[in-house]
Design a protein around this motif. Structure first.
Motif, short mmCIF file in Angstrom:
data_model
loop_
_atom_site.label_atom_id
_atom_site.label_comp_id
_atom_site.label_asym_id
_atom_site.label_seq_id
_atom_site.Cartn_x
_atom_site.Cartn_y
_atom_site.Cartn_z
N THR A 199 -7.32 6.66 -123.35
CA THR A 199 -6.99 5.60 -122.39
C THR A 199 -6.05 6.10 -121.31
N GLY A 200 -5.08 6.94 -121.71
CA GLY A 200 -4.15 7.49 -120.72
C GLY A 200 -4.87 8.26 -119.63
N LYS A 201 -5.90 9.01 -119.98
CA LYS A 201 -6.66 9.76 -118.99
C LYS A 201 -7.36 8.83 -118.01
N VAL A 202 -7.93 7.74 -118.55
CA VAL A 202 -8.63 6.77 -117.70
C VAL A 202 -7.65 6.07 -116.76
N LEU A 203 -6.50 5.67 -117.33
CA LEU A 203 -5.51 4.99 -116.50
C LEU A 203 -5.00 5.89 -115.37
N LEU A 204 -4.75 7.16 -115.70
CA LEU A 204 -4.27 8.10 -114.67
C LEU A 204 -5.29 8.26 -113.55
N LYS A 205 -6.57 8.32 -113.90
CA LYS A 205 -7.60 8.47 -112.89
C LYS A 205 -7.67 7.26 -111.98
N PRO A 214 -1.44 8.79 -105.38
CA PRO A 214 -1.78 10.19 -105.63
C PRO A 214 -0.63 11.03 -106.17
N MET A 215 0.60 10.53 -106.03
CA MET A 215 1.74 11.31 -106.50
C MET A 215 1.87 11.32 -108.03
N LEU A 216 1.12 10.44 -108.73
CA LEU A 216 1.18 10.43 -110.19
C LEU A 216 0.50 11.69 -110.73
N SER A 217 1.19 12.38 -111.63
CA SER A 217 0.67 13.65 -112.14
C SER A 217 0.32 13.64 -113.63
N ALA A 218 0.82 12.67 -114.39
CA ALA A 218 0.55 12.63 -115.83
C ALA A 218 0.70 11.20 -116.35
N CYS A 219 -0.02 10.93 -117.44
CA CYS A 219 0.06 9.58 -118.03
C CYS A 219 -0.07 9.70 -119.53
N LEU A 220 0.80 9.03 -120.26
CA LEU A 220 0.75 9.00 -121.72
C LEU A 220 0.60 7.54 -122.14
N PHE A 221 -0.38 7.29 -122.99
CA PHE A 221 -0.60 5.92 -123.47
C PHE A 221 -0.63 5.93 -124.99
N THR A 222 0.06 4.95 -125.57
CA THR A 222 0.04 4.80 -127.02
C THR A 222 0.28 3.34 -127.38
N GLU A 223 -0.20 2.96 -128.59
CA GLU A 223 -0.01 1.61 -129.10
C GLU A 223 0.61 1.69 -130.48
N ALA A 274 2.41 -1.75 -126.42
CA ALA A 274 1.77 -0.62 -125.77
C ALA A 274 2.80 0.08 -124.87
N TYR A 275 2.79 1.41 -124.90
CA TYR A 275 3.71 2.21 -124.09
C TYR A 275 2.90 3.07 -123.14
N VAL A 276 3.31 3.03 -121.88
CA VAL A 276 2.70 3.88 -120.85
C VAL A 276 3.83 4.69 -120.20
N VAL A 277 3.71 5.99 -120.29
CA VAL A 277 4.70 6.90 -119.69
C VAL A 277 4.01 7.62 -118.53
N LEU A 278 4.57 7.42 -117.34
CA LEU A 278 3.97 7.99 -116.13
C LEU A 278 4.92 9.04 -115.54
N SER A 279 4.34 10.14 -115.12
CA SER A 279 5.10 11.19 -114.43
C SER A 279 4.58 11.29 -113.00
N ALA A 280 5.52 11.50 -112.05
CA ALA A 280 5.14 11.57 -110.64
C ALA A 280 5.77 12.81 -110.00
N SER A 281 5.04 13.39 -109.05
CA SER A 281 5.55 14.58 -108.37
C SER A 281 6.68 14.23 -107.39
N THR A 282 6.67 12.98 -106.89
CA THR A 282 7.74 12.48 -106.01
C THR A 282 8.23 11.16 -106.58
#
Length: 291
Positions: A217-223, A230-239, A255-263
């Protein structure tokens, strides 16, 4: 000379026609060690020989053929007695066998009528039958429910109505519908069990697929988010589930969503992303962490 040969043709053919078939049958019975055939054919041959000779004597007397030799009366009496004994020896067994033949033919005829009348009896079908006229027995092979003692007594009574009072009825159950019903029920039960297990396997496979897809799911959400951010670089999803110390309270799915951004992202952007994720995941207990 030619006239004599023509005159001997008819009696020669008649005698050969009467004597050759029994001899051929006797030879077959002897060659195959089937001795009832052999003795029966020899007996028939003896009957033919004796009565051909007797008929020849009678015919000669009726036609008044001239006698070539004269014998005394005492010898004639002895010969007549001998002929009488031979006739009786041949005639008495043939009468007995003829009587048995007539009895067997009558038994077969009555048995055929009896069989036709019981081809369908109280819901049972007559699959096969065997008639033994020599031993006066009839074997009945029925298909359907098992014959009871009352059914067998009724069949015996029916046989007596066709002149078969002394017949011995043998019964066989060729096909029992009750047993088939039990087998079908068992088969249906097994099929139902197989279907149930197949359904469980399908559900288990679907659950495994769901778990596997949930992990991506994290991969789908990131896409989906990168089309707007576009600055989002990574996404972690867990329940997971959150449990409280109070035993009466229910566990809450979080549900936890952890997002990483380049800026770095502004607060307004974070709120928009949080609101979008809430609707997208349909989870009011969503927790979002921006790294």
């Amino acid at each position: 000379m030619t006239t004599k040969l023509k005159g001997n043709v008819v009696p020669g053919v008649a005698i050969a026609t009467a004597l050759m078939p029994p001899l051929c049958t006797a030879g077959y019975g002897l060659a195959t060690a089937h001795f009832p055939f052999f003795f029966g054919a020899i007996y028939l041959f003896a009957i033919n020989v004796v009565f051909i000779g007797i008929s020849t004597v009678v015919f000669s007397q009726v036609m008044a053929f001239p006698i070539k030799s004269i014998i005394d009366d005492a010898k004639k009496v002895r010969i007549n007695r001998l002929i009488t004994v031979v006739i009786l020896i041949m005639l008495v067994p043939s009468i007995y066998f003829g009587y048995l033949l007539v009895q067997n033919e009558g038994f077969l005829e009555n048995s055929g009528k009896f069989i036709r009348s019981i081809s369908f009896f109280r819901g049972d079908y007559l699959l096969r039958h065997e008639i033994n006229a020599d031993h006066k027995t009839i074997t009945l092979v029925y298909g359907g429910r098992t014959l009871t003692d009352e059914d067998k007594a009724q069949l015996k009574k029916r046989a007596a109505e066709f002149g078969l009072g002394d017949v011995v009825l043998n019964y066989q159950q060729g096909l029992n519908f009750s047993e088939i019903s039990i087998q079908l029920s068992e088969t249906e039960r097994l099929k139902s069990e197989v279907n149930r297990l197949s359904l469980l396997l399908q559900q288990s496979a679907q659950q495994q697929d769901s778990v596997q897809q949930r992990g991506y799911t994290g991969k789908v959400l990131l896409k989906e988010l990168r089309t707007l951010y576009p600055m989002l670089s990574a996404c972690l999803f867990t329940e997971t589930y959150r449990f409280n110390a109070d035993p009466a309270s229910k566990a809450t799915k979080v549900a936890y969503v952890v997002l990483s951004a380049s800026t770095p992202l502004g607060e307004s952007e974070k709120k928009k992303i949080f609101d979008w994720l809430k609707v997208r995941l349909q989870n009011d207990s969503l927790r979002t962490v921006f790294d």
